[in-house]
Design an enzyme around this catalytic site. Structure first.
Site, short mmCIF file in Angstrom:
data_model
loop_
_atom_site.label_atom_id
_atom_site.label_comp_id
_atom_site.label_asym_id
_atom_site.label_seq_id
_atom_site.Cartn_x
_atom_site.Cartn_y
_atom_site.Cartn_z
N GLN A 75 36.49 40.88 53.58
CA GLN A 75 37.68 40.63 52.64
C GLN A 75 37.91 39.34 52.45
OE1 GLN A 75 40.92 43.96 53.31
NE2 GLN A 75 39.72 44.02 55.26
N ARG A 78 36.09 37.34 49.62
CA ARG A 78 36.29 37.64 48.52
C ARG A 78 37.01 36.63 47.66
NH1 ARG A 78 35.30 42.86 46.99
NH2 ARG A 78 35.60 42.23 44.80
N GLN A 86 30.48 30.50 57.91
CA GLN A 86 30.43 31.50 58.96
C GLN A 86 29.31 31.38 60.03
OE1 GLN A 86 30.70 35.49 56.89
NE2 GLN A 86 31.51 36.41 58.79
N SER A 88 26.41 32.50 62.08
CA SER A 88 25.16 33.25 61.70
C SER A 88 24.79 34.28 62.59
CB SER A 88 23.99 32.31 61.37
OG SER A 88 22.98 32.92 60.97
N GLN A 89 24.33 35.40 62.00
CA GLN A 89 23.71 36.33 62.83
C GLN A 89 22.23 36.43 62.83
OE1 GLN A 89 25.42 40.33 60.96
NE2 GLN A 89 26.99 40.26 62.60
N ARG A 90 21.80 35.37 62.15
CA ARG A 90 20.28 35.13 62.37
C ARG A 90 19.94 34.08 63.42
NH1 ARG A 90 17.70 32.42 57.28
NH2 ARG A 90 15.76 32.88 58.55
N ASN A 157 42.74 24.91 48.89
CA ASN A 157 43.88 24.11 48.72
C ASN A 157 45.02 24.90 48.51
OD1 ASN A 157 44.35 25.03 45.92
ND2 ASN A 157 42.48 24.06 45.20
N ARG A 159 47.32 25.76 46.46
CA ARG A 159 47.61 26.90 45.36
C ARG A 159 46.76 28.22 45.87
NH1 ARG A 159 46.03 26.25 38.89
NH2 ARG A 159 47.01 28.18 38.10
N ARG A 168 47.36 38.96 50.71
CA ARG A 168 47.25 39.46 51.77
C ARG A 168 48.19 39.28 53.05
NH1 ARG A 168 42.31 42.02 50.84
NH2 ARG A 168 40.96 40.68 49.65
C1 LIG Z 1 45.08 45.61 48.73
C2 LIG Z 1 43.75 45.22 48.24
C3 LIG Z 1 42.99 46.15 47.89
C4 LIG Z 1 41.61 45.88 47.65
N1 LIG Z 1 40.81 46.87 47.38
C5 LIG Z 1 39.65 46.58 46.84
C6 LIG Z 1 38.60 47.49 46.61
O1 LIG Z 1 38.60 48.65 46.74
N2 LIG Z 1 37.08 47.22 46.07
C7 LIG Z 1 37.08 45.93 46.07
O2 LIG Z 1 35.93 45.31 45.34
N3 LIG Z 1 37.97 44.88 46.08
C8 LIG Z 1 39.10 45.04 46.70
N4 LIG Z 1 39.90 44.32 46.76
C9 LIG Z 1 39.62 42.81 46.82
C10 LIG Z 1 40.41 42.33 45.09
O3 LIG Z 1 39.50 43.15 44.19
C11 LIG Z 1 39.85 40.75 44.99
O4 LIG Z 1 38.50 40.67 45.01
C12 LIG Z 1 40.38 39.82 46.27
O5 LIG Z 1 41.75 40.37 46.58
C13 LIG Z 1 40.44 38.43 45.64
O6 LIG Z 1 41.45 38.13 44.88
P1 LIG Z 1 41.42 37.44 43.42
O7 LIG Z 1 40.09 37.54 42.71
O8 LIG Z 1 42.59 37.69 42.95
O9 LIG Z 1 41.26 35.95 44.23
P2 LIG Z 1 40.71 34.59 44.23
O10 LIG Z 1 39.01 34.86 44.05
O11 LIG Z 1 40.96 33.69 45.24
O12 LIG Z 1 40.90 34.16 42.87
C14 LIG Z 1 41.97 33.54 42.60
C15 LIG Z 1 42.33 33.73 40.97
O13 LIG Z 1 41.59 33.09 40.26
C16 LIG Z 1 41.30 33.69 39.14
N5 LIG Z 1 39.84 33.94 39.01
C17 LIG Z 1 39.08 33.71 39.83
N6 LIG Z 1 37.74 34.21 39.52
C18 LIG Z 1 37.80 34.35 38.37
C19 LIG Z 1 37.24 35.08 37.01
N7 LIG Z 1 35.71 34.99 37.27
N8 LIG Z 1 37.70 35.23 36.04
C20 LIG Z 1 38.92 35.26 35.78
N9 LIG Z 1 39.81 34.70 36.72
C21 LIG Z 1 39.32 34.57 37.85
C22 LIG Z 1 42.38 34.77 39.13
O14 LIG Z 1 43.55 34.51 38.54
C23 LIG Z 1 42.32 35.22 40.58
O15 LIG Z 1 43.54 35.87 40.89
C24 LIG Z 1 41.31 44.42 47.09
C25 LIG Z 1 42.40 43.43 47.57
C26 LIG Z 1 43.65 44.07 47.95
C27 LIG Z 1 44.87 42.78 48.16
#
Ligand SMILES: Cc1cc2nc3c(=O)[nH]c(=O)nc-3n(C[C@H](O)[C@H](O)[C@H](O)COP(=O)(O)OP(=O)(O)OC[C@H]3O[C@@H](n4cnc5c(N)ncnc54)[C@H](O)[C@@H]3O)c2cc1C
Length: 208
Positions: A75, A78, A86, A88-90, A157, A159, A168
């Site tokens: 999570q 993402r 991270q 490594s498991q290798r 950073n 932000r 989170r």
């Molecule tokens: C309660 C909860 C449940 C979730 N459940 C799932 C799930 O079931 N399946 C799943 O796959 N994920 C799930 N997620 C993960 C979620 O979809 C996001 O991938 C994760 O929270 C990262 O958030 P983010 O993309 O806003 O953040 P970051 O990657 O940190 O990006 C920060 C911000 O930058 C902007 N940004 C970044 N990249 C782009 C882009 N390519 N295009 C446009 N704007 C961009 C957006 O404004 C974004 O909010 C869940 C998250 C939460 C909090």
């Protein structure tokens, strides 16, 4: 067990952010500018009020994180404006003992805990057996579950951290990443209390 420490951070993070804010209206450079504590606080509050969020990108924090599961780290990674390294498991062989995270819902239920521990022990035994058979770690790890503990270095950073905390630390976040976010927030808040204003970011989820 979850453990979060600060590895490094931008010196004077609040002054750095405040000077960036000041630069937007200053005719000259802020390079030699001296700001009082009151002015730093005022400028950061102004950035929050105007949602001038880019100024928060000038303060960066690096954390060491240990004792989280691979489920939690999946999570975490993402979040695309973090940088991660991270374990490594290798290259790092799994050892018995504290190698797995157990959710509280399982530890409070003796029968569930027994089922869980037996399953993990079986997986661990099979993993060791594959290594004994000279299967490389990079292939033996295919057996390992989400519960496997991991360690990371994570840098972001302010932000991105604000955005991460807003998602989170919220009540609807999954318990393990919420504990991680709260631990990270507890580490940075004393260093930059006006930047990490949870009264702002917990009420308003998307400010990026
Ligand atoms: C309660 C909860 C449940 C979730 N459940 C799932 C799930 O079931 N399946 C799943 O796959 N994920 C799930 N997620 C993960 C979620 O979809 C996001 O991938 C994760 O929270 C990262 O958030 P983010 O993309 O806003 O953040 P970051 O990657 O940190 O990006 C920060 C911000 O930058 C902007 N940004 C970044 N990249 C782009 C882009 N390519 N295009 C446009 N704007 C961009 C957006 O404004 C974004 O909010 C869940 C998250 C939460 C909090």
């Amino acid at each position: 067990m979850l453990k979060v420490s600060l590895l490094n951070y931008t010196p004077n993070p609040e002054r750095t952010v405040a000077l960036a804010m000041r630069q937007s209206h200053a005719k000259g450079s802020v390079a030699e500018m001296d700001l009082s504590d009151e002015e730093v606080e005022r400028l950061i509050n102004l950035a929050w009020k105007r949602r001038h969020m880019s100024v928060f990108e000038h303060a960066t924090f690096s954390f060491t994180i240990e004792g989280i599961s691979r489920s939690c780290s999946h999570q975490l990674v993402r979040h695309r404006f973090f940088s991660f390294t991270q374990q490594s498991q290798r290259y790092v062989e799994l050892t018995n003992g504290s190698a797995f995270v157990t959710p509280t819902s399982i530890t409070v239920n003796a029968e569930a805990e027994q089922v869980y521990n037996e399953a993990l022990q079986n997986i661990y035994n099979a993993y060791q057996k594959l290594l004994d058979l000279k299967i490389p770690e990079e292939d033996a790890r295919f057996l390992l579950p989400n519960a496997t503990e991991t360690k990371l270095v994570a840098t972001a950073n302010a932000r991105e951290l604000i955005h991460f905390f807003s998602l989170r630390s919220a009540n609807d976040a999954q318990w393990e990443i919420r504990q991680l976010a709260e631990a990270m927030l507890a580490v940075v808040t004393p260093l930059a209390p006006h930047i990490f204003r949870s009264d702002y970011f917990l009420n308003e989820k998307d400010m990026l």
